[in-house]
Design a protein around this motif. Sequence first.
Motif, PDB file in Angstrom:
ATOM      1  N   ARG A  90       0.834  -1.208   0.000  1.00 54.83           N
ATOM      2  CA  ARG A  90       0.000   0.000   0.000  1.00 54.83           C
ATOM      3  C   ARG A  90       0.869   1.259   0.000  1.00 54.83           C
ATOM      4  N   GLN A  91       1.984   1.239   0.723  1.00 57.06           N
ATOM      5  CA  GLN A  91       2.873   2.397   0.709  1.00 57.06           C
ATOM      6  C   GLN A  91       3.536   2.575  -0.662  1.00 57.06           C
ATOM      7  N   LEU A  92       3.866   1.471  -1.317  1.00 50.61           N
ATOM      8  CA  LEU A  92       4.408   1.555  -2.673  1.00 50.61           C
ATOM      9  C   LEU A  92       3.382   2.144  -3.636  1.00 50.61           C
ATOM     10  N   GLN A  93       2.109   1.753  -3.482  1.00 48.69           N
ATOM     11  CA  GLN A  93       1.066   2.296  -4.349  1.00 48.69           C
ATOM     12  C   GLN A  93       0.950   3.809  -4.187  1.00 48.69           C
ATOM     13  N   LEU A  94       0.934   4.263  -2.951  1.00 47.88           N
ATOM     14  CA  LEU A  94       0.838   5.704  -2.708  1.00 47.88           C
ATOM     15  C   LEU A  94       2.050   6.443  -3.275  1.00 47.88           C
ATOM     16  N   SER A  95       3.223   5.858  -3.135  1.00 47.76           N
ATOM     17  CA  SER A  95       4.418   6.472  -3.691  1.00 47.76           C
ATOM     18  C   SER A  95       4.321   6.570  -5.208  1.00 47.76           C
ATOM     19  N   GLN A  96       3.800   5.534  -5.822  1.00 48.61           N
ATOM     20  CA  GLN A  96       3.659   5.540  -7.274  1.00 48.61           C
ATOM     21  C   GLN A  96       2.645   6.584  -7.728  1.00 48.61           C
ATOM     22  N   LEU A  97       1.520   6.698  -7.024  1.00 45.90           N
ATOM     23  CA  LEU A  97       0.530   7.716  -7.344  1.00 45.90           C
ATOM     24  C   LEU A  97       1.111   9.120  -7.193  1.00 45.90           C
ATOM     25  N   GLN A  98       1.884   9.324  -6.139  1.00 49.39           N
ATOM     26  CA  GLN A  98       2.503  10.631  -5.935  1.00 49.39           C
ATOM     27  C   GLN A  98       3.481  10.955  -7.057  1.00 49.39           C
ATOM     28  N   TRP A  99       4.217   9.946  -7.518  1.00 47.39           N
ATOM     29  CA  TRP A  99       5.162  10.163  -8.616  1.00 47.39           C
ATOM     30  C   TRP A  99       4.431  10.491  -9.919  1.00 47.39           C
ATOM     31  N   VAL A 100       3.391   9.709 -10.236  1.00 43.54           N
ATOM     32  CA  VAL A 100       2.667   9.932 -11.487  1.00 43.54           C
ATOM     33  C   VAL A 100       2.053  11.325 -11.538  1.00 43.54           C
ATOM     34  N   THR A 101       1.564  11.801 -10.405  1.00 44.32           N
ATOM     35  CA  THR A 101       0.881  13.097 -10.397  1.00 44.32           C
ATOM     36  C   THR A 101       1.819  14.283 -10.190  1.00 44.32           C
ATOM     37  N   SER A 102       3.081  14.027  -9.874  1.00 46.56           N
ATOM     38  CA  SER A 102       4.024  15.132  -9.659  1.00 46.56           C
ATOM     39  C   SER A 102       5.121  15.194 -10.703  1.00 46.56           C
ATOM     40  N   SER A 103       5.295  14.121 -11.463  1.00 44.53           N
ATOM     41  CA  SER A 103       6.326  14.061 -12.493  1.00 44.53           C
ATOM     42  C   SER A 103       5.683  14.156 -13.861  1.00 44.53           C
ATOM     43  N   ARG A 104       6.121  15.088 -14.692  1.00 51.42           N
ATOM     44  CA  ARG A 104       5.568  15.189 -16.041  1.00 51.42           C
ATOM     45  C   ARG A 104       5.870  13.924 -16.852  1.00 51.42           C
ATOM     46  N   ALA A 105       7.037  13.355 -16.635  1.00 52.72           N
ATOM     47  CA  ALA A 105       7.375  12.121 -17.346  1.00 52.72           C
ATOM     48  C   ALA A 105       6.447  10.986 -16.932  1.00 52.72           C
ATOM     49  N   GLY A 106       6.179  10.858 -15.628  1.00 50.01           N
ATOM     50  CA  GLY A 106       5.273   9.816 -15.164  1.00 50.01           C
ATOM     51  C   GLY A 106       3.863  10.022 -15.670  1.00 50.01           C
ATOM     52  N   ALA A 107       3.397  11.276 -15.609  1.00 53.73           N
ATOM     53  CA  ALA A 107       2.054  11.580 -16.085  1.00 53.73           C
ATOM     54  C   ALA A 107       1.936  11.340 -17.580  1.00 53.73           C
ATOM     55  N   ALA A 108       2.989  11.686 -18.336  1.00 52.35           N
ATOM     56  CA  ALA A 108       2.950  11.505 -19.783  1.00 52.35           C
ATOM     57  C   ALA A 108       2.918  10.031 -20.154  1.00 52.35           C
ATOM     58  N   GLY A 109       3.605   9.187 -19.377  1.00 47.96           N
ATOM     59  CA  GLY A 109       3.556   7.752 -19.644  1.00 47.96           C
ATOM     60  C   GLY A 109       2.155   7.199 -19.495  1.00 47.96           C
ATOM     61  N   LEU A 110       1.478   7.600 -18.414  1.00 46.07           N
ATOM     62  CA  LEU A 110       0.087   7.169 -18.235  1.00 46.07           C
ATOM     63  C   LEU A 110      -0.788   7.719 -19.359  1.00 46.07           C
ATOM     64  N   ALA A 111      -0.626   8.996 -19.680  1.00 47.97           N
ATOM     65  CA  ALA A 111      -1.453   9.622 -20.708  1.00 47.97           C
ATOM     66  C   ALA A 111      -1.246   8.977 -22.072  1.00 47.97           C
ATOM     67  N   GLU A 112      -0.003   8.683 -22.415  1.00 45.74           N
ATOM     68  CA  GLU A 112       0.293   8.086 -23.719  1.00 45.74           C
ATOM     69  C   GLU A 112      -0.424   6.749 -23.888  1.00 45.74           C
ATOM     70  N   ASN A 113      -0.388   5.926 -22.840  1.00 47.95           N
ATOM     71  CA  ASN A 113      -1.035   4.619 -22.908  1.00 47.95           C
ATOM     72  C   ASN A 113      -2.550   4.732 -22.841  1.00 47.95           C
ATOM     73  N   TYR A 114      -3.060   5.584 -21.983  1.00 48.51           N
ATOM     74  CA  TYR A 114      -4.507   5.700 -21.794  1.00 48.51           C
ATOM     75  C   TYR A 114      -5.173   6.299 -23.033  1.00 48.51           C
ATOM     76  N   ALA A 115      -4.590   7.366 -23.595  1.00 44.86           N
ATOM     77  CA  ALA A 115      -5.197   8.011 -24.748  1.00 44.86           C
ATOM     78  C   ALA A 115      -5.041   7.206 -26.028  1.00 44.86           C
ATOM     79  N   GLY A 116      -4.124   6.261 -26.028  1.00 47.91           N
ATOM     80  CA  GLY A 116      -4.044   5.349 -27.170  1.00 47.91           C
ATOM     81  C   GLY A 116      -2.747   5.438 -27.942  1.00 47.91           C
ATOM     82  N   LEU A 117      -2.057   4.307 -28.012  1.00 45.30           N
ATOM     83  CA  LEU A 117      -0.839   4.201 -28.805  1.00 45.30           C
ATOM     84  C   LEU A 117      -1.186   3.999 -30.280  1.00 45.30           C
TER      85      LEU A 117
END
Length: 390
Positions: free
Chosen positions: A359-386
């Motif tokens: 659970r602590q790893l999950q929270l750390s990952q969520l914090q990274w995705v929402t604070s890092s442009r690179a992390g957010a872009a990785g999620l966005a690239e996959n979600y919006a469609g390759l």
Amino acid sequence: MRTQVVVVGAGPAGLLLARLLGQRGVDVVVLETRSREYVEARIRAGILEHSTLEVLDGAGLGDVVRRDGAEHRGVYLQWPGERHHLDFVDLVGRSVWLYGQTEVTRQLGLAHDAAGTQIAYEVADVELHDVDGERPSVTYTDRDGVRTRVEAVAVAGCDGSFGPSRPVVADAGGETWERTYDYSWLGILADVAPSTDELIYAWHDDGFALHSMRSASVSRLYLQVPAGTEIGQWSDDRIWDALSTRLGAGIDGWQLTPGPITEKSVLPMRSHVCAPMRRGRLFLAGDAAHIVPPTGAKGLNLAVADVALLAPALADLAAGDPAAGERYSERALRRVWRCTHFSWWMTTMLHRDDDPFTRQLQLSQLQWVTSSRAGAAGLAENYAGLPISL
């Protein structure tokens, strides 16, 4: 009866494939065990990737999606006390569209009505024959009890995970990979306007929750529940209380608005991939070849990508190119595994785990995705469609 391609299954994958083949001048027969009313009423996915919309443009349906659907720039990710918006357009230049699978299926059906496509609903005892040869065939019993054989150049298995096509491929020694999760989704449809403008994915100590929607007046919401949960264990009041808690009532004054629940069900969560996605002149597409948990909104979109790759290959095969289709499985599986990984990643990041360390790893990952442009872009690239072809 003779045709060029027999499509087994009249869900969105089968109907879209038949549409794309018809546009290429390929003669098609579509077989479906369910009634048309049943197929068009099934409640399924509602998020269309950017690349899916491009395929629907080619099928002549993109304008309908833009007219009746809703464009979403991104999603919200949240955990207790925090909610963050990821803007896909800003991150990767692509949006997604909210447009239900039921409407995709219905619009494809109308297009086939206009084109005069041969579609047989409510057939039974569907069997595939001679798929390793050059003239495969499919036999079935129609609604009047008449047994019919259709010979073709190729057969497309778009008949889901329980249809007759997948076992024929598996019998030739294919491989299967599967993961079953120890939780399910309790999903509801409610006659109430959404309490959010875009989807909310919520991590919570009580379990995951998702606020989605079907229209400006209908909300679609989900709760993580243990695998094997019976729907009768959850009253309407209990569902709304859990949704309100997990979705963060009180964050910046936000409140969840409850309403009449019109449909509720429990959806098991699993990943499944079989390879190859073909055997001889039989080609699999959609759920017949792979299943993903719905967290990443990939099920329908992955089926569309399969069909977009398969249609030109089958058209070439029907035109007399015996080598056409040989690379279909390899090309499709590259995208299948990418989307399978993304769906697994979203699922394991957001669903409650009994292990405190995880659970602590999950929270750390969520914090990274929402604070890092690179992390957010990785999620966005996959979600919006390759791209369709990786």
